[in-house]
Design an enzyme around this catalytic site. Sequence first.
Site, PDB file in Angstrom:
ATOM      1  N   ASN A 133       0.668  -1.293   0.058  1.00 52.48           N
ATOM      2  CA  ASN A 133       0.204   0.061   0.062  1.00 52.48           C
ATOM      3  C   ASN A 133       0.830   1.177  -0.123  1.00 52.48           C
ATOM      4  O   ASN A 133       1.931   1.410   0.573  1.00 52.48           O
ATOM      5  CB  ASN A 133      -0.799   0.027   1.179  1.00 52.48           C
ATOM      6  CG  ASN A 133      -1.850  -1.382   1.096  1.00 52.48           C
ATOM      7  OD1 ASN A 133      -2.180  -1.771   0.122  1.00 52.48           O
ATOM      8  ND2 ASN A 133      -2.506  -1.776   2.267  1.00 52.48           N
ATOM      9  N   ASP A 144      -0.420   4.188   1.210  1.00 58.77           N
ATOM     10  CA  ASP A 144      -0.621   5.263   2.125  1.00 58.77           C
ATOM     11  C   ASP A 144      -0.166   5.128   3.544  1.00 58.77           C
ATOM     12  O   ASP A 144       1.055   4.674   3.372  1.00 58.77           O
ATOM     13  CB  ASP A 144      -2.125   4.998   2.481  1.00 58.77           C
ATOM     14  CG  ASP A 144      -2.476   3.630   2.980  1.00 58.77           C
ATOM     15  OD1 ASP A 144      -1.852   3.390   4.122  1.00 58.77           O
ATOM     16  OD2 ASP A 144      -3.165   2.685   2.120  1.00 58.77           O
ATOM     17  N   HIS A 169       5.615  -0.587  -3.003  1.00 54.65           N
ATOM     18  CA  HIS A 169       5.203   0.292  -3.931  1.00 54.65           C
ATOM     19  C   HIS A 169       5.443   1.777  -3.856  1.00 54.65           C
ATOM     20  O   HIS A 169       4.910   2.432  -4.283  1.00 54.65           O
ATOM     21  CB  HIS A 169       4.019  -0.102  -4.065  1.00 54.65           C
ATOM     22  CG  HIS A 169       3.835  -1.560  -4.794  1.00 54.65           C
ATOM     23  ND1 HIS A 169       2.836  -2.266  -4.918  1.00 54.65           N
ATOM     24  CD2 HIS A 169       4.821  -2.246  -5.349  1.00 54.65           C
ATOM     25  CE1 HIS A 169       2.698  -3.557  -5.337  1.00 54.65           C
ATOM     26  NE2 HIS A 169       4.194  -3.658  -5.562  1.00 54.65           N
ATOM     27  N   CYS A 173      10.746  21.391  -8.242  1.00 54.70           N
ATOM     28  CA  CYS A 173      11.829  20.969  -7.238  1.00 54.70           C
ATOM     29  C   CYS A 173      12.713  22.208  -7.130  1.00 54.70           C
ATOM     30  O   CYS A 173      13.041  23.171  -7.520  1.00 54.70           O
ATOM     31  CB  CYS A 173      12.820  19.867  -7.951  1.00 54.70           C
ATOM     32  SG  CYS A 173      14.464  19.512  -7.114  1.00 54.70           S
ATOM     33  N   GLY A 175      -5.129  -9.066   3.368  1.00 61.22           N
ATOM     34  CA  GLY A 175      -5.706  -8.163   2.368  1.00 61.22           C
ATOM     35  C   GLY A 175      -5.152  -8.276   1.081  1.00 61.22           C
ATOM     36  O   GLY A 175      -5.231  -7.384   0.194  1.00 61.22           O
ATOM     37  N   THR A 176      -4.490  -9.375   0.624  1.00 58.70           N
ATOM     38  CA  THR A 176      -3.636  -9.337  -0.767  1.00 58.70           C
ATOM     39  C   THR A 176      -3.997 -10.729  -1.523  1.00 58.70           C
ATOM     40  O   THR A 176      -4.106 -11.568  -0.646  1.00 58.70           O
ATOM     41  CB  THR A 176      -2.503  -9.129  -0.858  1.00 58.70           C
ATOM     42  OG1 THR A 176      -1.681  -9.305  -2.038  1.00 58.70           O
ATOM     43  CG2 THR A 176      -1.633 -10.096   0.255  1.00 58.70           C
ATOM     44  N   SER A 177      -4.298 -10.317  -2.864  1.00 60.12           N
ATOM     45  CA  SER A 177      -4.734 -11.673  -3.386  1.00 60.12           C
ATOM     46  C   SER A 177      -3.006 -12.505  -3.836  1.00 60.12           C
ATOM     47  O   SER A 177      -3.126 -13.430  -4.371  1.00 60.12           O
ATOM     48  CB  SER A 177      -5.085 -11.252  -4.934  1.00 60.12           C
ATOM     49  OG  SER A 177      -4.593 -10.575  -5.760  1.00 60.12           O
ATOM     50  N   PRO A 193     -11.099 -11.742   2.574  1.00 57.22           N
ATOM     51  CA  PRO A 193     -12.179 -12.543   2.215  1.00 57.22           C
ATOM     52  C   PRO A 193     -12.308 -13.834   1.360  1.00 57.22           C
ATOM     53  O   PRO A 193     -13.382 -14.615   1.603  1.00 57.22           O
ATOM     54  CB  PRO A 193     -13.039 -11.215   1.529  1.00 57.22           C
ATOM     55  CG  PRO A 193     -12.352 -10.087   1.929  1.00 57.22           C
ATOM     56  CD  PRO A 193     -10.887 -10.406   2.154  1.00 57.22           C
TER      57      PRO A 193
END
EC number: 2.3.1.286
Length: 253
Positions: free
Chosen positions: A102, A104, A119, A155, A195-197, A222
């Site tokens: 993630n 965030d 990432h 910059c 929470g990741t495939s 899930p």
Amino acid sequence: MTFDQDLLTQLRDARHGVVFTGAGVSAESGIATFRDALSGLWSRFDPMQLATPEAFAADPELVWGWYESRRRQVLCSSPNPGHIAIAELAKRLPQLTLVTQNVDDLHERAGSRDVLHLHGSLHYPRCSRCAAPFELAPAPRVEATEGRRLAPPRCLQCGGAVRPGIVWFGESLPVAALETAFAAAADCDLLLSVGTSGVVYPAAQVPEIALHNGATVVHVNPDPQALGGTDEWLLAGAAGEILPALLQAAFQD
């Protein structure tokens, strides 16, 4: 919610735990995902129009505006019980390495430290020309209009356009973070994939490395998918429900 006693024992006795998180954890805080066909941030655009260096070079105002909209959405969101449970788990184990796909900062705001962002991050942009980091001014805690065009800042060192600090298609993952994540996966005795495939490579190698090196791998999603190992656990459900219950069951005070 009940859990197998063998799983609880392995969690309590873990020497080095790794938590590997994906978009599902942040989605529980209301963060739109990239690949949700109904509500994802890419529903109005071709992803390749937004998430490549070439796209930024061709239309920096569109790309910068889009990612600022995402950043502001994050700032309007809060860590959920899944994020908080992961931070609490770090207090219970001798060593914990948190690896996330993630972009965030919800893990950090929940109290996690030294998070490995494979990432990149929305909150640490850099110059597209000289790669110097750029400190963003605090954004208003309101969501930007989706798709709004915004001129990227310049910059302070070379005057180049500042770009989002995330990894785009066609770019390599940060070497230091990836190597640290792989080393932790090889060393750990228990890994939680949350929470990741597990389909985005090379990040998806993290749980595979752990399993190959004899660690217990627990999938929380899930619709969890096994990797085919002999010591895997599939816990179907939301991270914000399963993780707090799992910690409570394993570490009853």
